[in-house]
Design a protein around this motif. Structure first.
Motif, PDB file in Angstrom:
ATOM      1  N   GLN A   1     -16.087  16.756  17.343  1.00 41.96           N
ATOM      2  CA  GLN A   1     -17.102  17.303  16.448  1.00 41.96           C
ATOM      3  C   GLN A   1     -16.544  17.455  15.030  1.00 41.96           C
TER       4      GLN A   1
ATOM      5  N   VAL B   1     -16.317  13.988  13.451  1.00 39.37           N
ATOM      6  CA  VAL B   1     -17.646  13.491  13.100  1.00 39.37           C
ATOM      7  C   VAL B   1     -18.144  14.178  11.830  1.00 39.37           C
ATOM      8  N   ARG B   2     -17.932  15.514  11.753  1.00 42.17           N
ATOM      9  CA  ARG B   2     -18.385  16.253  10.586  1.00 42.17           C
ATOM     10  C   ARG B   2     -17.712  15.734   9.306  1.00 42.17           C
TER      11      ARG B   2
ATOM     12  N   ILE C   1     -19.167  12.299   8.340  1.00 46.57           N
ATOM     13  CA  ILE C   1     -20.534  12.364   7.816  1.00 46.57           C
ATOM     14  C   ILE C   1     -20.543  12.910   6.393  1.00 46.57           C
TER      15      ILE C   1
ATOM     16  N   ILE D   1     -26.807   9.921  11.007  1.00 47.48           N
ATOM     17  CA  ILE D   1     -26.049  11.042  11.586  1.00 47.48           C
ATOM     18  C   ILE D   1     -26.263  11.109  13.096  1.00 47.48           C
TER      19      ILE D   1
ATOM     20  N   TYR E   1     -24.491   8.035  14.721  1.00 52.26           N
ATOM     21  CA  TYR E   1     -23.031   8.108  14.648  1.00 52.26           C
ATOM     22  C   TYR E   1     -22.489   9.209  15.567  1.00 52.26           C
ATOM     23  N   ALA E   2     -23.144  10.360  15.556  1.00 49.94           N
ATOM     24  CA  ALA E   2     -22.686  11.470  16.388  1.00 49.94           C
ATOM     25  C   ALA E   2     -22.756  11.108  17.862  1.00 49.94           C
TER      26      ALA E   2
ATOM     27  N   ASN F   1     -19.879   8.627  18.654  1.00 51.25           N
ATOM     28  CA  ASN F   1     -18.492   9.007  18.400  1.00 51.25           C
ATOM     29  C   ASN F   1     -18.101  10.397  18.884  1.00 51.25           C
ATOM     30  N   ASN F   2     -19.028  11.153  19.357  1.00 49.84           N
ATOM     31  CA  ASN F   2     -18.705  12.487  19.853  1.00 49.84           C
ATOM     32  C   ASN F   2     -19.491  12.748  21.136  1.00 49.84           C
TER      33      ASN F   2
ATOM     34  N   SER G   1     -24.984  21.268  20.563  1.00 42.07           N
ATOM     35  CA  SER G   1     -23.729  20.985  21.252  1.00 42.07           C
ATOM     36  C   SER G   1     -23.824  21.080  22.771  1.00 42.07           C
TER      37      SER G   1
END
Length: 416
Positions: free
Chosen positions: A294, A297-298, A301, A321, A324-325, A328-329, A365
């Motif tokens: 996380q 990713v943050r 972004i 977003i 991608y999130a 990748n997460n 989450s």
């Protein structure tokens, strides 16, 4: 006892009991049949969730009788809780979090005022939809509401800052319906130090905090040790005369260095006290891999938005977003939550664990398979797959927290 620990002996004992229900071996079912069994258990058993952040969500979203703003009596397009989904998942008694942000502590009177407004908002929900919701101030109230098919709304105050600097407010908030108080939140307050705060002005509980714990015991409010620092946790255990709770915490074993979760030492100490740890479902609480992903990713972004001269509000940015999130997460799964329950049970037994989802409080989450309150049967099915009995599930759902709550009630009655 969990069946997988001594399966052949356990099964033999069940067969000898001459109870058809007790002879069910859920581990041998297909996933489909086990989920059906989990749904049946969820709907036949009282289910308590130690922490749902609906009141603050209603404050942010605007609560009126006009459905175009926010009406959780019907299915809502966002958030994690509403009446239809709660019924689908078998959730009967979500503790309404009367959440006081740490920022309110800077303004005298602001914390208590917010607590009062969120309590009134919760009461208004029950009064507006009496065929769906009802207030609950005791286990007996929840049992009565369950028999009527109503969703109970017990309340806990998240952040003892709502007490301000007046010990009399402990009794005041008990009269207003508060049945647990989380001693701190994101920052140290007048009561004690917070796990999230690098500043530790009290070294645990303050002298005022010691008075607060004693007064909570006296009036019948459960002491909630989620969010507190380890030293505050230990100080509170040394003072309380009744079992405590952690309304929404997970096991630090899976998130090393994350003090907000409970260490094995604290889990054992809480069990010795007779307390109950209610497992938080949030991704960063249950999986350190997710938390690390996380953060990456943050960072990506933020950089991508700057490079493309976009803000998060732009539709192109929102689409990127989300994509991608997701790529990748990866979110943790319902199995991760079950891992935390397994860990607590392996340390201290089945009598000291419950559900404390933090629905409507941990954003997007939440694990795959536990995205909202309708999905509780997925977790129950996973526990059945791992060898938990129906009696085990009932303890996790409500019997453990009821035991603590009744002990607190009984002690308070003895002090009158």
């Amino acid at each position: 006892m969990k069946k997988f620990l001594i399966p052949s002996l356990y099964l033999g004992l069940l067969i000898a009991c001459n109870s058809p229900e007790k002879t069910i071996d859920y581990t041998q079912m297909s996933d489909e049949d086990r989920l059906a069994a989990a749904k049946e258990i969820a709907h036949q058993t009282i289910m308590v969730d130690g922490h749902v952040d609906l009141p603050y969500r209603m404050k942010v979203g605007g609560f009126t009788l006009q459905r175009e703003i926010l009406d959780v009596s019907v299915r809502t397009p966002d958030g994690n809780f509403d009446f239809p989904r709660s019924k689908e998942g078998g959730l009967d008694a979500p503790f309404m979090s009367i959440y006081i942000p740490a920022g309110n502590q800077q303004i005298p009177g602001a914390s208590k005022a917010l607590a009062d407004s969120l309590i009134m908002m919760t009461e208004r929900l029950a009064n507006t939809f009496p065929d769906k919701f009802a207030m609950a101030y005791s286990p007996a109230d929840i049992e009565a509401n369950f028999a009527k098919g109503l969703i109970s709304l017990p309340m806990g105050m998240e952040n003892g800052a709502g007490l301000e600097d007046d010990i009399k407010n402990v009794e005041y908030f008990h009269q207003r319906g508060i049945r647990y108080i989380t001693l701190t939140h994101g920052k140290a307050n007048l009561i004690g130090d917070s796990s999230y705060d690098s500043l530790r002005p009290h070294g645990g509980l303050s002298e005022y905090g010691e008075q607060v714990v004693k007064e909570m015991n006296r009036v019948g409010i459960m002491v909630d040790l989620s969010h507190v620092s380890d030293d505050t946790f230990k100080d509170a255990l040394a003072i309380t005369q009744v079992p405590v709770i952690a309304s929404h915490s997970s096991a630090r074993k899976f998130t090393p260095g994350f003090e907000r979760n409970m260490s094995d030492e604290l889990i054992k100490a809480m069990a010795e006290n007779g307390g109950v740890m209610m497992i938080n479902f949030g991704g960063s609480f249950i999986d350190s891999t997710y938390a690390a992903g996380q953060a990456k990713v943050r960072e990506h972004i933020v950089n991508w938005l700057a490079e493309n001269n976009l803000s998060r509000r732009d539709s192109a940015a929102q689409a990127y977003i989300a994509e991608y999130a997701a790529a990748n997460n990866p979110f943790p799964t319902v199995q991760k939550v079950a891992d935390h329950i397994d860990h607590v049970v392996s340390l201290v037994g089945i009598d000291h664990v419950g559900f404390g989802s933090d629905f409507d409080g941990v954003g997007d989450s939440l694990p795959t398979g536990l995205k909202d309150v309708s999905m509780f049967p997925n977790l129950i099915a996973e526990l059945l797959k791992r060898g938990y009995s129906r009696e085990d599930i009932e303890k996790i759902c409500y019997k453990n927290i009821f035991r603590v709550w009744k002990a607190v009630e009984d002690f308070a009655s003895s002090q009158q």
